[in-house]
Design an enzyme around this catalytic site. Structure first.
Site, PDB file in Angstrom:
ATOM      1  N   TYR A 623      16.294  81.544  31.092  1.00  6.37           N
ATOM      2  CA  TYR A 623      15.534  81.132  32.266  1.00  6.37           C
ATOM      3  C   TYR A 623      16.404  81.159  33.524  1.00  6.37           C
ATOM      4  O   TYR A 623      17.628  81.115  33.433  1.00  6.37           O
ATOM      5  CB  TYR A 623      14.989  79.719  32.219  1.00  6.37           C
ATOM      6  CG  TYR A 623      15.002  78.894  30.983  1.00  6.37           C
ATOM      7  CD1 TYR A 623      13.815  78.307  30.564  1.00  6.37           C
ATOM      8  CD2 TYR A 623      16.149  78.632  30.256  1.00  6.37           C
ATOM      9  CE1 TYR A 623      13.784  77.487  29.458  1.00  6.37           C
ATOM     10  CE2 TYR A 623      16.118  77.807  29.148  1.00  6.37           C
ATOM     11  CZ  TYR A 623      14.930  77.241  28.749  1.00  6.37           C
ATOM     12  OH  TYR A 623      14.901  76.432  27.656  1.00  6.37           O
ATOM     13  N   HIS A 703       7.950  73.470  33.177  1.00  6.13           N
ATOM     14  CA  HIS A 703       8.887  72.589  33.879  1.00  6.13           C
ATOM     15  C   HIS A 703       8.462  72.434  35.338  1.00  6.13           C
ATOM     16  O   HIS A 703       9.289  72.419  36.242  1.00  6.13           O
ATOM     17  CB  HIS A 703      10.300  73.157  33.808  1.00  6.13           C
ATOM     18  CG  HIS A 703      10.875  73.171  32.433  1.00  6.13           C
ATOM     19  ND1 HIS A 703      11.984  73.891  32.081  1.00  6.13           N
ATOM     20  CD2 HIS A 703      10.483  72.525  31.306  1.00  6.13           C
ATOM     21  CE1 HIS A 703      12.263  73.700  30.792  1.00  6.13           C
ATOM     22  NE2 HIS A 703      11.357  72.882  30.302  1.00  6.13           N
ATOM     23  N   ASN A 745      16.437  71.689  31.685  1.00  4.35           N
ATOM     24  CA  ASN A 745      15.133  71.108  31.331  1.00  4.35           C
ATOM     25  C   ASN A 745      15.050  69.722  31.982  1.00  4.35           C
ATOM     26  O   ASN A 745      15.985  68.934  31.889  1.00  4.35           O
ATOM     27  CB  ASN A 745      15.016  70.983  29.819  1.00  4.35           C
ATOM     28  CG  ASN A 745      15.520  72.231  29.118  1.00  4.35           C
ATOM     29  OD1 ASN A 745      16.690  72.550  29.233  1.00  4.35           O
ATOM     30  ND2 ASN A 745      14.662  72.925  28.431  1.00  4.35           N
TER      31      ASN A 745
HETATM   32  N1  6FA Z   1      11.456  68.822  29.621  1.00  2.30           N
HETATM   33  C1  6FA Z   1      12.701  68.558  29.160  1.00  2.30           C
HETATM   34  O1  6FA Z   1      13.485  67.923  29.841  1.00  2.30           O
HETATM   35  N2  6FA Z   1      13.075  69.003  27.920  1.00  2.30           N
HETATM   36  C2  6FA Z   1      12.240  69.714  27.115  1.00  2.30           C
HETATM   37  O2  6FA Z   1      12.619  70.083  25.998  1.00  2.30           O
HETATM   38  C3  6FA Z   1      10.934  69.993  27.589  1.00  2.30           C
HETATM   39  N3  6FA Z   1      10.044  70.681  26.824  1.00  2.30           N
HETATM   40  C4  6FA Z   1       8.741  70.761  27.232  1.00  2.30           C
HETATM   41  C5  6FA Z   1       7.783  71.292  26.355  1.00  2.30           C
HETATM   42  O3  6FA Z   1       8.191  71.768  25.193  1.00  2.30           O
HETATM   43  C6  6FA Z   1       6.425  71.305  26.714  1.00  2.30           C
HETATM   44  C7  6FA Z   1       5.415  71.915  25.785  1.00  2.30           C
HETATM   45  C8  6FA Z   1       6.036  70.745  27.949  1.00  2.30           C
HETATM   46  C9  6FA Z   1       4.592  70.690  28.351  1.00  2.30           C
HETATM   47  C10 6FA Z   1       6.985  70.221  28.826  1.00  2.30           C
HETATM   48  C11 6FA Z   1       8.333  70.230  28.472  1.00  2.30           C
HETATM   49  N4  6FA Z   1       9.291  69.680  29.296  1.00  2.30           N
HETATM   50  C12 6FA Z   1      10.565  69.486  28.858  1.00  2.30           C
HETATM   51  C13 6FA Z   1       8.944  69.210  30.645  1.00  2.30           C
HETATM   52  C14 6FA Z   1       8.822  67.688  30.738  1.00  2.30           C
HETATM   53  O4  6FA Z   1       8.158  67.161  29.618  1.00  2.30           O
HETATM   54  C15 6FA Z   1       8.095  67.337  32.021  1.00  2.30           C
HETATM   55  O5  6FA Z   1       8.806  67.901  33.101  1.00  2.30           O
HETATM   56  C16 6FA Z   1       7.992  65.845  32.234  1.00  2.30           C
HETATM   57  O6  6FA Z   1       7.354  65.210  31.151  1.00  2.30           O
HETATM   58  C17 6FA Z   1       7.215  65.548  33.504  1.00  2.30           C
HETATM   59  O7  6FA Z   1       7.228  64.163  33.705  1.00  2.30           O
HETATM   60  P1  6FA Z   1       6.211  63.450  34.702  1.00  2.30           P
HETATM   61  O8  6FA Z   1       6.482  61.986  34.647  1.00  2.30           O
HETATM   62  O9  6FA Z   1       6.253  64.131  36.001  1.00  2.30           O
HETATM   63  O10 6FA Z   1       4.748  63.767  34.111  1.00  2.30           O
HETATM   64  P2  6FA Z   1       4.121  63.840  32.659  1.00  2.30           P
HETATM   65  O11 6FA Z   1       3.208  65.003  32.680  1.00  2.30           O
HETATM   66  O12 6FA Z   1       5.140  63.751  31.611  1.00  2.30           O
HETATM   67  O13 6FA Z   1       3.263  62.496  32.574  1.00  2.30           O
HETATM   68  C18 6FA Z   1       2.098  62.278  33.324  1.00  2.30           C
HETATM   69  C19 6FA Z   1       1.279  61.205  32.622  1.00  2.30           C
HETATM   70  O14 6FA Z   1       0.221  60.833  33.468  1.00  2.30           O
HETATM   71  C20 6FA Z   1       0.656  61.684  31.316  1.00  2.30           C
HETATM   72  O15 6FA Z   1       0.892  60.720  30.312  1.00  2.30           O
HETATM   73  C21 6FA Z   1      -0.826  61.809  31.645  1.00  2.30           C
HETATM   74  O16 6FA Z   1      -1.660  61.543  30.548  1.00  2.30           O
HETATM   75  C22 6FA Z   1      -0.987  60.756  32.722  1.00  2.30           C
HETATM   76  N5  6FA Z   1      -2.073  61.026  33.661  1.00  2.30           N
HETATM   77  C23 6FA Z   1      -2.315  62.205  34.294  1.00  2.30           C
HETATM   78  N6  6FA Z   1      -3.402  62.092  35.079  1.00  2.30           N
HETATM   79  C24 6FA Z   1      -3.850  60.813  34.948  1.00  2.30           C
HETATM   80  C25 6FA Z   1      -4.938  60.107  35.501  1.00  2.30           C
HETATM   81  N7  6FA Z   1      -5.775  60.695  36.380  1.00  2.30           N
HETATM   82  N8  6FA Z   1      -5.128  58.812  35.131  1.00  2.30           N
HETATM   83  C26 6FA Z   1      -4.274  58.212  34.250  1.00  2.30           C
HETATM   84  N9  6FA Z   1      -3.228  58.847  33.683  1.00  2.30           N
HETATM   85  C27 6FA Z   1      -3.009  60.128  34.039  1.00  2.30           C
END
Ligand code: 6FA
Length: 768
Positions: A623, A703, A745
């Site tokens: 990447y 990401h 990541n």
């Molecule tokens: N990041 C790493 O550092 N290492 C990794 O190995 C890695 N792998 C992946 C991966 O394999 C996949 C398949 C994905 C999708 C992402 C990966 N990432 C990795 C990236 C990392 O997980 C993200 O960058 C990180 O989780 C982002 O963190 P945030 O806090 O910005 O956001 P999230 O999406 O994690 O959480 C948002 C939460 O808000 C969720 O639980 C969601 O359900 C909730 N939410 C969303 N809209 C909402 C609403 N309207 N009302 C209430 N809750 C809501």
């Protein structure tokens, strides 16, 4: 993350959605269907069933002519489900019943008998396929019988493409993956008609259908009035950003409400979804690191957000509960002013130290301290050493990245996924001033001009009309992720006018918009980036590809499963990556761009003309990270689905040129490692052609950052205190405020960022 699957093959997943279908009568044939007209492409999908006990149904797909093919999946998930796919060919409809056993091309399904009904047609504006599908209610799969839930509420899926199939006259033609897909709720239990009516329609007859008005439960039952509890801070979303924020706010004594749209993940949080082989051991899919690869091959992937068009985790822990769990300590550049951060953010060290104190990283996650399945590490290390790379303990020297490689580092503890859920959430939920509510979907913030007064949710038990208020000086923090937070802003009248107008045209969302005079024009959704990533697949005689991770859910290697269950050691105590590396490049524009690599046994897909031994494959994902100049845009469509509007990869050709150079360098000494063969691409494809022809959706690394970028007024969405410009008390703390791809990541960097953001928010005057 490692790039496992493309945007274009995002699995069709489903549980209940806000878009629900209902009955309508097709004027062409008088048949009453229960169905839905999907608003973005204008395609209608309808179903009607005989009385319960039948083995068939009648369905239709009515599509504008721009639809090159469309698919209906009455069972919802893509895997092991009946898929009815159709397209026009001249004046006729070509169609077939298919089934997908993997997220690959669906193949012919034996069993269903399809009969076209007379109102099937093609004209200058539309095509319509009306069909009878016999033997279509239940079918066998390798894991048991699957059925359409004809006596219950279902979540049928649809798939759509603007690209014609390869061979339009052939019902079994191959085609590219759908450009788009979605779900709607449908009460199958109501979608039955009498046997005589059904038999008439099934035989090609018309008419007789009348829509029986469905009784709704909106009116008569009186309910006790709901009183809402006000909170000092309402944090929306339990990903890494939200969990760190909510924990620190509650630690400071504030009255905090954390809202999460999804349900539990790990056993500790109430999750109970695990494979049979972990029965009785209090382990879920989200606890066992070695089950990571099964996130992408599960027939019931309830954890993906259904209304985000790329992979995103919608459950406790957000992305950290379903991701590869690679966990990296930030170098200086992750928060440097040169990468877009305000100067006040430059010293991340104290915040990163706080995070490390709560969640140390490990590169030897097995509880016996040994490393397992390391053949791909050894082979890749030999390759990299020949290019002048040095092995390091990566998280001990975060600023020494150039020409460095080392063991993959994780957020695991005790051989289990830990992350912010087993640390920050654990401490927050023990506090009396902290409240957590799951399955609560925040639609928008409630505001009076710049003053936010609460949030509107789908849960009417939490407040009148689902509105939860703030205390007098209260604040809302959006941590709903790079797609989720922008959507909440759009639905709150904050963002570019074109996106707010999309909300205005949505019947469900429009009534909650503030008046147009109060709309706040900010560049929400712009400045988005994600690592462009390319998979290279190799073979080497020493490699154990671990059966490409295929049996880990149903039939794991028994010694490995027993070892893990005994004391959380062995292969299952680790995710799939084994080695990571970094190298700096200078582009033709004089800017430095960083290349990162991840090495793991197995491969998501192999395209090669070489004969190869599938048990010896491994992947290096390459990447581009800090320094990339390409940017995209995300937004919402008419169905309120969040999606990329402009892909963020390679919009600047210099990014692509640097990555091509990096890949060429990586394979430059391949002959020096005896037995090492690059099979994808093979020797008929140059690296330049391979990259140029790479499916753009497959460049996605998941990401995403930057959609609510931090910065200065006029160019950014949030200020240096993470407060949304032109609001008094609305903040964003998640990946969306990060202005530039971090080095690695991102979730470690996101947690450090949240530590710093919440400190600034607490210090900012005017709060509770
Ligand atoms: N990041 C790493 O550092 N290492 C990794 O190995 C890695 N792998 C992946 C991966 O394999 C996949 C398949 C994905 C999708 C992402 C990966 N990432 C990795 C990236 C990392 O997980 C993200 O960058 C990180 O989780 C982002 O963190 P945030 O806090 O910005 O956001 P999230 O999406 O994690 O959480 C948002 C939460 O808000 C969720 O639980 C969601 O359900 C909730 N939410 C969303 N809209 C909402 C609403 N309207 N009302 C209430 N809750 C809501």
């Amino acid at each position: 993350m490692l790039v496992r699957l493309a945007l274009s093959i995002l699995p069709l997943v489903g549980t209940a959605l806000s878009q629900a279908g209902g009955p309508y009568t097709d004027p062409d044939n008088g048949i009453t269907f229960w169905g839905y007209t999907e608003p973005v492409h204008g395609v209608t999908y309808g179903y009607v069933f005989p009385p319960l006990g039948g083995t068939e149904f009648i369905g239709e797909i009515v599509a504008p002519i721009a639809t090159k093919w469309a698919g209906a999946v009455p069972g919802g998930n893509m895997l092991q489900n009946l898929l009815l796919v159709a397209w026009p060919n001249g004046n006729s409809i070509v169609r077939s019943a298919r089934i997908a056993t993997d997220y690959l091309q669906p193949t012919a399904m034996s069993g269903p008998v399809l009969t076209d009904l007379p109102s099937t047609k093609v004209n200058s504006t539309h095509w319509k396929w009306v069909y009878r599908c016999q033997n279509c209610i239940s079918w066998s799969t390798p894991t048991g019988t699957k059925s359409i839930p004809v006596d219950a509420f279902g979540v049928p899926a649809w798939a759509w493409s603007s690209v014609a199939v390869d061979s339009p006259s052939n019902p079994q033609s191959t085609f590219l993956e759908h450009n788009d897909f979605g779900f709607f709720g449908l009460d199958y239990a109501a979608a039955h008609v009498s046997a005589s009516l059904y038999n008439n329609w099934a035989a090609g007859g018309t008419g007789g259908g009348t829509i029986t008005p469905t009784t709704t439960s909106t009116s008569t039952t009186s309910q006790p009035p709901v009183t809402a509890t006000p909170y000092d801070y309402i944090v929306v979303g339990s990903g890494p950003g939200g969990l760190v924020t909510a924990d620190r706010l509650s630690e400071a004594g504030k009255k905090v409400l954390l809202l999460e749209r999804g349900g539990p993940s790990t056993w500790e949080t109430g999750g109970r979804y695990g494979p049979e082989w972990t029965n009785g051991k209090n382990l879920t899919k989200f606890d066992v690191p070695g089950l990571f690869e099964s996130m992408f091959s599960d027939g019931n992937p309830f954890w993906w957000c259904k209304d985000v068009n790329v992979f995103a985790g919608c459950l406790m822990g957000g992305g950290t509960s379903i991701n590869g769990a690679l966990y990296w300590i930030s170098p200086y550049s992750d928060f440097a002013p040169t990468t877009g951060w305000p100067v006040s953010w430059g010293n991340h060290a104290p915040y990163t130290a706080k995070m490390k104190a709560r969640l140390p990283s490990t590169d030897a996650p097995s509880t016996d301290g040994k490393r397992y399945l390391m053949q791909s590490f050894d082979v890749a290390a030999a390759l990299l050493k020949g290019q002048g790379y040095t092995q390091r303990t990566i998280n001990d020297e975060p600023d020494s990245k150039d020409h460095s490689y080392g063991y993959s580092a994780y957020n695991f503890q005790g051989g289990m996924r830990a992350g912010p859920v087993a640390t920050y959430f654990r401490t927050a939920k023990a506090r009396k001033n902290f409240t957590y509510k799951q399955y609560v979907y925040v639609q928008n913030v409630v505001r009076n001009g710049p003053a936010i007064t609460g949030v509107k949710t789908n849960d009417t038990s939490l407040g009148p009309n689902g509105i939860i208020p703030l205390t007098a000086k209260g604040r809302v923090v959006l941590s709903a992720g790079a797609f989720g937070s922008p959507r909440i802003l759009f639905r709150s009248g904050i963002g570019p006018t074109d996106m707010i107008n999309v909300v205005k045209n949505n019947a469900e969302a429009a009534p909650n918009l503030p008046p147009q005079a109060q709309w706040i024009n900010l560049p929400v959704g712009y400045n988005v980036s994600d690592n462009p990533s390319i998979n290279l697949v190799f073979t080497h005689p020493s490699i154990d590809a671990y059966d490409n991770w295929a049996p880990i859910w149903t039939n794991p290697r028994s010694a490995d499963a027993s070892q893990y269950l005994k004391n959380r050691s062995g292969v299952f105590a680790q995710g799939s990556p084994r080695l990571n590396f970094w190298r700096a490049y200078s582009g033709s524009d004089g800017k430095t761009r960083w290349m990162q690599g991840t090495v793991r046994p197995g491969a998501a897909s192999v395209t090669t003309s070489y004969p190869y031994n599938a048990s010896q494959i491994f992947t290096i994902t390459v990447y581009l990270s800090t320094g990339i100049t390409s940017r995209g845009r995300i937004g919402i469509d008419a169905a309120m689905t969040a999606r990329p509007l402009i892909g963020p990869w390679f919009t600047d050709p210099i990014d692509k040129a640097v990555l091509i150079q990096g890949i060429n360098d990586l394979i430059s000494n391949i002959k020096s490692v005896s037995g090492l063969t690059l099979i994808t691409p093979d020797n008929k494809t140059t690296i330049t052609n391979y990259v140029n022809n790479y499916d753009p959706g497959s460049l996605n690394s998941n990401h995403w950052v930057g959609s609510n970028t931090i910065g200065v007024a006029g160019k950014a969405v949030v200020d240096e205190n993470a407060k949304v410009f032109n609001t008094n008390n609305l903040f964003v703390v998640d990946a969306s405020i990060i202005p530039q791809m971090p080095m690695s990541n991102p979730h470690g960097m996101i947690m450090s960022m949240a530590e710093q953001a919440v400190t600034k928010i607490l210090a900012l005057s005017g709060g509770p």
